[in-house]
Design a protein around this motif. Structure first.
Motif, PDB file in Angstrom:
ATOM      1  N   GLU A   1      -4.546  -6.894   5.111  1.00  0.00           N
ATOM      2  CA  GLU A   1      -5.924  -6.745   5.591  1.00  0.00           C
ATOM      3  C   GLU A   1      -6.667  -5.657   4.832  1.00  0.00           C
ATOM      4  OE1 GLU A   1      -5.428  -6.068   9.806  1.00  0.00           O
ATOM      5  OE2 GLU A   1      -5.784  -8.194  10.255  1.00  0.00           O
ATOM      6  N   GLU A   2      -6.016  -4.519   4.604  1.00  0.00           N
ATOM      7  CA  GLU A   2      -6.676  -3.417   3.900  1.00  0.00           C
ATOM      8  C   GLU A   2      -6.998  -3.804   2.455  1.00  0.00           C
ATOM      9  OE1 GLU A   2      -4.243   0.090   4.342  1.00  0.00           O
ATOM     10  OE2 GLU A   2      -4.525   0.131   6.511  1.00  0.00           O
TER      11      GLU A   2
ATOM     12  N   ARG B   1       3.625  -6.498  11.450  1.00  0.00           N
ATOM     13  CA  ARG B   1       2.404  -5.692  11.632  1.00  0.00           C
ATOM     14  C   ARG B   1       2.094  -4.866  10.389  1.00  0.00           C
ATOM     15  NH1 ARG B   1       3.389  -4.295  17.831  1.00  0.00           N
ATOM     16  NH2 ARG B   1       2.326  -6.124  18.651  1.00  0.00           N
ATOM     17  N   ALA B   2       3.107  -4.261   9.793  1.00  0.00           N
ATOM     18  CA  ALA B   2       2.904  -3.454   8.589  1.00  0.00           C
ATOM     19  C   ALA B   2       2.437  -4.329   7.427  1.00  0.00           C
ATOM     20  CB  ALA B   2       4.189  -2.719   8.210  1.00  0.00           C
ATOM     21  N   ALA B   3       3.022  -5.508   7.296  1.00  0.00           N
ATOM     22  CA  ALA B   3       2.636  -6.412   6.208  1.00  0.00           C
ATOM     23  C   ALA B   3       1.210  -6.906   6.378  1.00  0.00           C
ATOM     24  CB  ALA B   3       3.598  -7.594   6.148  1.00  0.00           C
TER      25      ALA B   3
ATOM     26  N   VAL C   1       0.853  -1.183   0.000  1.00  0.00           N
ATOM     27  CA  VAL C   1       0.000   0.000   0.000  1.00  0.00           C
ATOM     28  C   VAL C   1       0.894   1.240   0.000  1.00  0.00           C
ATOM     29  CG1 VAL C   1      -1.701   1.308   1.362  1.00  0.00           C
ATOM     30  CG2 VAL C   1      -1.892  -1.190   1.166  1.00  0.00           C
ATOM     31  N   THR C   2       0.522   2.223  -0.796  1.00  0.00           N
ATOM     32  CA  THR C   2       1.267   3.483  -0.816  1.00  0.00           C
ATOM     33  C   THR C   2       1.052   4.197   0.511  1.00  0.00           C
ATOM     34  OG1 THR C   2       1.018   3.665  -3.201  1.00  0.00           O
ATOM     35  CG2 THR C   2       1.518   5.700  -2.004  1.00  0.00           C
ATOM     36  N   ARG C   3       2.142   4.568   1.137  1.00  0.00           N
ATOM     37  CA  ARG C   3       2.096   5.299   2.412  1.00  0.00           C
ATOM     38  C   ARG C   3       3.135   6.419   2.329  1.00  0.00           C
ATOM     39  NH1 ARG C   3      -1.510   2.497   5.170  1.00  0.00           N
ATOM     40  NH2 ARG C   3      -1.530   0.226   5.013  1.00  0.00           N
ATOM     41  N   PRO C   4       2.873   7.547   2.996  1.00  0.00           N
ATOM     42  CA  PRO C   4       3.785   8.696   2.877  1.00  0.00           C
ATOM     43  C   PRO C   4       5.238   8.366   3.199  1.00  0.00           C
ATOM     44  CG  PRO C   4       1.796   9.335   4.049  1.00  0.00           C
ATOM     45  CD  PRO C   4       1.720   7.841   3.852  1.00  0.00           C
TER      46      PRO C   4
ATOM     47  N   LEU D   1     -11.171  -6.083  -1.494  1.00  0.00           N
ATOM     48  CA  LEU D   1     -11.586  -7.167  -2.389  1.00  0.00           C
ATOM     49  C   LEU D   1     -12.877  -7.806  -1.901  1.00  0.00           C
ATOM     50  CD1 LEU D   1      -8.236  -8.948  -3.244  1.00  0.00           C
ATOM     51  CD2 LEU D   1      -9.835  -7.950  -4.882  1.00  0.00           C
ATOM     52  N   GLY D   2     -12.979  -8.010  -0.599  1.00  0.00           N
ATOM     53  CA  GLY D   2     -14.175  -8.628  -0.024  1.00  0.00           C
ATOM     54  C   GLY D   2     -15.422  -7.776  -0.184  1.00  0.00           C
ATOM     55  N   ARG D   3     -15.257  -6.455  -0.140  1.00  0.00           N
ATOM     56  CA  ARG D   3     -16.396  -5.555  -0.301  1.00  0.00           C
ATOM     57  C   ARG D   3     -16.735  -5.349  -1.769  1.00  0.00           C
ATOM     58  NH1 ARG D   3     -13.884  -1.596   3.652  1.00  0.00           N
ATOM     59  NH2 ARG D   3     -13.115  -0.651   1.747  1.00  0.00           N
TER      60      ARG D   3
END
Length: 130
Positions: A117-118, A110-112, A20-23, A123-125
């Motif tokens: 999860e995000e 935790r980051a992975a 995920v792109t993060r600052p 995808l689930g939604r």
């Protein structure tokens, strides 16, 4: 695991590295950690060049940047990544394995897990953007 139904072709499974792109994150860093050893192998870089991705086994960091810029290492918001993964299904891939190992190696479990999860939540939604 059961065998495919008679007449059915083999299942197609692909592993897709994602972050995920993060600052605070340079996506080429986890891409390098995830694929750096492969990016030094002539057979792997040859395969990537055949696919149109300009990589050189003597420059694995440059290869990691090429993986990101080509979209082979998928980055973006969780819904953008989910959209890219949904496109694999639309192209006929039966199963897409989301691999956040590069994030794990760069920033820890935790980051992975947060990235995975995000992405999987989107995808689930079914709210992925293409």
């Amino acid at each position: 695991m059961s065998a495919p139904a008679p007449g059915a072709g083999p299942r197609i499974v692909t592993v897709v590295h994602a972050a995920v792109t993060r600052p605070e994150r340079d996506p080429a860093h986890p891409a390098h950690l995830a694929a750096g050893a492969h990016l030094q192998a002539a057979h792997y870089t040859g395969m990537l060049r055949t696919a149109g991705i300009d990589v050189d086994p003597s420059d694995p960091r440059g290869g990691a940047r090429a993986l990101v810029s080509s979209g082979l290492f998928v980055t973006g918001s969780p819904d953008e990544i989910a959209g890219r993964l949904a496109a694999y299904h639309a192209a006929g891939v039966d199963e897409v394995v989301v691999n956040t190992a590069g994030v794990w190696l760069a920033e820890g479990p935790r980051a992975a897990v947060r990235d995975a999860e995000e992405i999987l939540t989107c995808l689930g939604r079914g709210d992925a953007t293409h």
